[in-house]
Design a protein around this motif. Structure first.
Motif, PDB file in Angstrom:
ATOM      1  N   TYR A   1       5.770 -16.450  11.546  1.00 53.28           N
ATOM      2  CA  TYR A   1       4.652 -16.383  10.607  1.00 53.28           C
ATOM      3  C   TYR A   1       4.947 -15.490   9.401  1.00 53.28           C
ATOM      4  O   TYR A   1       4.171 -15.475   8.455  1.00 53.28           O
ATOM      5  CB  TYR A   1       3.385 -15.901  11.326  1.00 53.28           C
ATOM      6  CG  TYR A   1       2.802 -16.940  12.241  1.00 53.28           C
ATOM      7  CD1 TYR A   1       1.848 -17.840  11.783  1.00 53.28           C
ATOM      8  CD2 TYR A   1       3.224 -17.054  13.562  1.00 53.28           C
ATOM      9  CE1 TYR A   1       1.315 -18.828  12.616  1.00 53.28           C
ATOM     10  CE2 TYR A   1       2.704 -18.035  14.411  1.00 53.28           C
ATOM     11  CZ  TYR A   1       1.751 -18.913  13.924  1.00 53.28           C
ATOM     12  OH  TYR A   1       1.242 -19.890  14.746  1.00 53.28           O
ATOM     13  N   PHE A   2       6.054 -14.738   9.429  1.00 52.35           N
ATOM     14  CA  PHE A   2       6.373 -13.833   8.332  1.00 52.35           C
ATOM     15  C   PHE A   2       6.713 -14.623   7.070  1.00 52.35           C
ATOM     16  O   PHE A   2       7.481 -15.575   7.100  1.00 52.35           O
ATOM     17  CB  PHE A   2       7.546 -12.928   8.693  1.00 52.35           C
ATOM     18  CG  PHE A   2       7.202 -11.860   9.704  1.00 52.35           C
ATOM     19  CD1 PHE A   2       5.969 -11.824  10.315  1.00 52.35           C
ATOM     20  CD2 PHE A   2       8.130 -10.892  10.042  1.00 52.35           C
ATOM     21  CE1 PHE A   2       5.652 -10.844  11.243  1.00 52.35           C
ATOM     22  CE2 PHE A   2       7.829  -9.908  10.968  1.00 52.35           C
ATOM     23  CZ  PHE A   2       6.589  -9.887  11.562  1.00 52.35           C
ATOM     24  N   ASP A   3       6.157 -14.197   5.947  1.00 50.33           N
ATOM     25  CA  ASP A   3       6.394 -14.886   4.678  1.00 50.33           C
ATOM     26  C   ASP A   3       7.133 -13.970   3.705  1.00 50.33           C
ATOM     27  O   ASP A   3       8.359 -13.946   3.699  1.00 50.33           O
ATOM     28  CB  ASP A   3       5.065 -15.359   4.084  1.00 50.33           C
ATOM     29  CG  ASP A   3       5.236 -16.110   2.774  1.00 50.33           C
ATOM     30  OD1 ASP A   3       6.331 -16.644   2.538  1.00 50.33           O
ATOM     31  OD2 ASP A   3       4.272 -16.169   1.988  1.00 50.33           O
ATOM     32  N   LYS A   4       6.425 -13.169   2.931  1.00 52.46           N
ATOM     33  CA  LYS A   4       7.063 -12.349   1.908  1.00 52.46           C
ATOM     34  C   LYS A   4       6.646 -10.891   2.047  1.00 52.46           C
ATOM     35  O   LYS A   4       5.462 -10.597   2.213  1.00 52.46           O
ATOM     36  CB  LYS A   4       6.685 -12.859   0.512  1.00 52.46           C
ATOM     37  CG  LYS A   4       7.435 -12.173  -0.610  1.00 52.46           C
ATOM     38  CD  LYS A   4       7.107 -12.796  -1.961  1.00 52.46           C
ATOM     39  CE  LYS A   4       7.880 -12.110  -3.078  1.00 52.46           C
ATOM     40  NZ  LYS A   4       7.575 -12.693  -4.407  1.00 52.46           N
ATOM     41  N   PRO A   5       7.616  -9.954   1.972  1.00 53.28           N
ATOM     42  CA  PRO A   5       7.283  -8.534   2.126  1.00 53.28           C
ATOM     43  C   PRO A   5       6.918  -7.864   0.796  1.00 53.28           C
ATOM     44  O   PRO A   5       7.447  -8.209  -0.260  1.00 53.28           O
ATOM     45  CB  PRO A   5       8.590  -7.942   2.678  1.00 53.28           C
ATOM     46  CG  PRO A   5       9.653  -8.782   2.047  1.00 53.28           C
ATOM     47  CD  PRO A   5       9.072 -10.184   1.937  1.00 53.28           C
ATOM     48  N   TYR A   6       6.014  -6.900   0.891  1.00 55.17           N
ATOM     49  CA  TYR A   6       5.614  -6.102  -0.267  1.00 55.17           C
ATOM     50  C   TYR A   6       5.600  -4.628   0.136  1.00 55.17           C
ATOM     51  O   TYR A   6       5.277  -4.286   1.285  1.00 55.17           O
ATOM     52  CB  TYR A   6       4.202  -6.487  -0.750  1.00 55.17           C
ATOM     53  CG  TYR A   6       4.088  -7.870  -1.337  1.00 55.17           C
ATOM     54  CD1 TYR A   6       4.208  -8.081  -2.712  1.00 55.17           C
ATOM     55  CD2 TYR A   6       3.858  -8.965  -0.522  1.00 55.17           C
ATOM     56  CE1 TYR A   6       4.094  -9.354  -3.255  1.00 55.17           C
ATOM     57  CE2 TYR A   6       3.753 -10.244  -1.058  1.00 55.17           C
ATOM     58  CZ  TYR A   6       3.865 -10.436  -2.420  1.00 55.17           C
ATOM     59  OH  TYR A   6       3.761 -11.690  -2.949  1.00 55.17           O
ATOM     60  N   TYR A   7       5.948  -3.762  -0.821  1.00 53.38           N
ATOM     61  CA  TYR A   7       5.776  -2.328  -0.599  1.00 53.38           C
ATOM     62  C   TYR A   7       4.333  -1.976  -0.917  1.00 53.38           C
ATOM     63  O   TYR A   7       3.789  -2.374  -1.945  1.00 53.38           O
ATOM     64  CB  TYR A   7       6.708  -1.516  -1.492  1.00 53.38           C
ATOM     65  CG  TYR A   7       8.171  -1.645  -1.137  1.00 53.38           C
ATOM     66  CD1 TYR A   7       8.623  -1.382   0.157  1.00 53.38           C
ATOM     67  CD2 TYR A   7       9.109  -2.026  -2.095  1.00 53.38           C
ATOM     68  CE1 TYR A   7       9.959  -1.508   0.478  1.00 53.38           C
ATOM     69  CE2 TYR A   7      10.450  -2.150  -1.772  1.00 53.38           C
ATOM     70  CZ  TYR A   7      10.869  -1.891  -0.487  1.00 53.38           C
ATOM     71  OH  TYR A   7      12.187  -2.014  -0.154  1.00 53.38           O
ATOM     72  N   LEU A   8       3.707  -1.229  -0.022  1.00 54.41           N
ATOM     73  CA  LEU A   8       2.326  -0.811  -0.202  1.00 54.41           C
ATOM     74  C   LEU A   8       2.329   0.688  -0.504  1.00 54.41           C
ATOM     75  O   LEU A   8       2.790   1.489   0.307  1.00 54.41           O
ATOM     76  CB  LEU A   8       1.522  -1.105   1.060  1.00 54.41           C
ATOM     77  CG  LEU A   8      -0.001  -1.162   0.956  1.00 54.41           C
ATOM     78  CD1 LEU A   8      -0.430  -2.195  -0.079  1.00 54.41           C
ATOM     79  CD2 LEU A   8      -0.610  -1.495   2.301  1.00 54.41           C
ATOM     80  N   LEU A   9       1.846   1.050  -1.686  1.00 52.92           N
ATOM     81  CA  LEU A   9       1.872   2.442  -2.135  1.00 52.92           C
ATOM     82  C   LEU A   9       0.455   2.983  -2.286  1.00 52.92           C
ATOM     83  O   LEU A   9      -0.476   2.233  -2.604  1.00 52.92           O
ATOM     84  CB  LEU A   9       2.610   2.558  -3.470  1.00 52.92           C
ATOM     85  CG  LEU A   9       4.019   1.961  -3.522  1.00 52.92           C
ATOM     86  CD1 LEU A   9       4.586   2.082  -4.929  1.00 52.92           C
ATOM     87  CD2 LEU A   9       4.925   2.661  -2.534  1.00 52.92           C
ATOM     88  N   PRO A  10       0.267   4.298  -2.100  1.00 49.69           N
ATOM     89  CA  PRO A  10      -1.073   4.882  -2.240  1.00 49.69           C
ATOM     90  C   PRO A  10      -1.424   5.110  -3.703  1.00 49.69           C
ATOM     91  O   PRO A  10      -0.536   5.295  -4.550  1.00 49.69           O
ATOM     92  CB  PRO A  10      -0.940   6.219  -1.499  1.00 49.69           C
ATOM     93  CG  PRO A  10       0.494   6.598  -1.696  1.00 49.69           C
ATOM     94  CD  PRO A  10       1.272   5.303  -1.672  1.00 49.69           C
ATOM     95  N   ASP A  11      -2.719   5.068  -4.004  1.00 49.75           N
ATOM     96  CA  ASP A  11      -3.126   5.488  -5.338  1.00 49.75           C
ATOM     97  C   ASP A  11      -3.310   7.008  -5.309  1.00 49.75           C
ATOM     98  O   ASP A  11      -3.201   7.649  -4.257  1.00 49.75           O
ATOM     99  CB  ASP A  11      -4.410   4.774  -5.786  1.00 49.75           C
ATOM    100  CG  ASP A  11      -5.556   4.983  -4.802  1.00 49.75           C
ATOM    101  OD1 ASP A  11      -5.591   6.042  -4.145  1.00 49.75           O
ATOM    102  OD2 ASP A  11      -6.410   4.088  -4.682  1.00 49.75           O
ATOM    103  N   ARG A  12      -3.568   7.585  -6.438  1.00 49.50           N
ATOM    104  CA  ARG A  12      -3.607   9.052  -6.544  1.00 49.50           C
ATOM    105  C   ARG A  12      -4.720   9.671  -5.702  1.00 49.50           C
ATOM    106  O   ARG A  12      -4.602  10.806  -5.250  1.00 49.50           O
ATOM    107  CB  ARG A  12      -3.778   9.464  -8.008  1.00 49.50           C
ATOM    108  CG  ARG A  12      -2.573   9.095  -8.877  1.00 49.50           C
ATOM    109  CD  ARG A  12      -2.784   9.552 -10.299  1.00 49.50           C
ATOM    110  NE  ARG A  12      -1.633   9.213 -11.129  1.00 49.50           N
ATOM    111  CZ  ARG A  12      -1.558   9.506 -12.437  1.00 49.50           C
ATOM    112  NH1 ARG A  12      -2.574  10.116 -13.037  1.00 49.50           N
ATOM    113  NH2 ARG A  12      -0.488   9.160 -13.109  1.00 49.50           N
ATOM    114  N   LEU A  13      -5.803   8.941  -5.492  1.00 49.65           N
ATOM    115  CA  LEU A  13      -6.947   9.510  -4.780  1.00 49.65           C
ATOM    116  C   LEU A  13      -6.906   9.215  -3.282  1.00 49.65           C
ATOM    117  O   LEU A  13      -7.735   9.737  -2.540  1.00 49.65           O
ATOM    118  CB  LEU A  13      -8.250   8.961  -5.376  1.00 49.65           C
ATOM    119  CG  LEU A  13      -8.484   9.252  -6.860  1.00 49.65           C
ATOM    120  CD1 LEU A  13      -9.786   8.609  -7.325  1.00 49.65           C
ATOM    121  CD2 LEU A  13      -8.512  10.760  -7.121  1.00 49.65           C
TER     122      LEU A  13
END
Length: 268
Positions: free
Chosen positions: A89-101
């Motif tokens: 089921y895996f498709d495309k990976p993305y990096y998930l980054l936090p916002d400043r708050l």
């Protein structure tokens, strides 16, 4: 949180299509398949074929109405153990980054998922579609992998239906296990080569330097139809009549280098 693509094809060698006679770039145009006249953008419309040559037409704003409403929020639905998810089921990976708050919340969720050995299933609108994503701890950050829809994944049972039910035992299985053991290594993506892209890059370099590019003829390689013989050769055991090397290292040194059929005939 911000989403950034974790995979890119921008480094690949790419080409433009040119007019051979003028050297100018060409462009694609939509033409009417009956009149062969160019159809300008403002005259193009989307249609769904309901019968041979019959279409239901849709205006751009009608299609836009089907796009899910989005407030650019990634909503977590549940947490699941990694073993529960089939990587089909895996498709495309993305990096998930936090916002400043949200850095503290980001770190809290990351560490909690890592220690619990689970991933988070969430939903977000990406490229006009509501997509399900699997979020996992990865290093100092998170990886969000879009998942294929169930209807997109073919049934493994159907795909493998024609494979015969065989049970391999004895020497053939022992040799196959030896091959697996002798080739066992740690996963290192840096060792993967895109040979086609590298060959294209070398081809471009040769052209730029004015060197003549020789078109190589692909040699025909004889394939063994004897499974036991093929296994022995792969394992470095030589022919069935040859004695077995005493160690895996010796087996590797004894492994013959495949030669084209023409070369073997000439040598013989």
């Amino acid at each position: 949180m911000a989403l950034h693509s974790a995979a890119s094809t921008s480094e690949r060698v790419s080409f433009n299509t040119l007019n051979r006679k003028t050297g100018n770039r060409v462009k694609r145009e939509y033409v009417d398949i009956k009149t062969w006249k160019v159809v300008e953008r403002e005259d193009q419309i989307k249609g769904y074929e309901v019968d041979d040559g019959r279409y239901v037409l849709f205006e751009p704003d009608e299609l836009a109405a089907a796009v899910p409403q989005s407030d650019k929020t990634l909503r977590i639905q549940s947490y699941v153990p990694f073993t529960e998810i089939d990587d089909l089921y895996f498709d495309k990976p993305y990096y998930l980054l936090p916002d400043r708050l949200g850095e503290e919340t980001f770190v809290l969720i990351r560490d909690a998922m890592r220690e619990s050995k689970v991933g988070a299933l969430g939903q977000a609108v990406l490229f006009r579609r509501l997509r399900t994503v699997l979020i996992r701890a990865h290093g100092d950050g998170l990886i969000a992998t879009t998942l294929n829809f169930d209807y997109q994944v073919r049934s493994a049972t159907e795909a493998f239906a024609d494979i015969p039910k065989l049970k391999i035992e004895g020497e053939m299985l022992d040799i196959a296990k030896h091959i697996v053991k002798s080739k066992t290594a740690l996963f290192d993506p840096r060792t993967f080569d895109d040979r086609y892209d590298a060959a294209l890059a070398e081809l471009v370099k040769a052209k730029m330097e004015g060197r003549t590019v020789k078109v190589k003829q692909r040699p025909k390689v004889e394939r063994s139809t004897n499974l036991m013989e093929a296994l022995r050769m792969s394992a470095g055991f030589g022919s069935a009549r040859a004695s077995k090397p005493r160690t895996a290292a010796a087996a590797a040194r004894a492994a013959p280098v495949p030669r084209p059929a023409a070369a073997r005939k000439k040598a013989g």
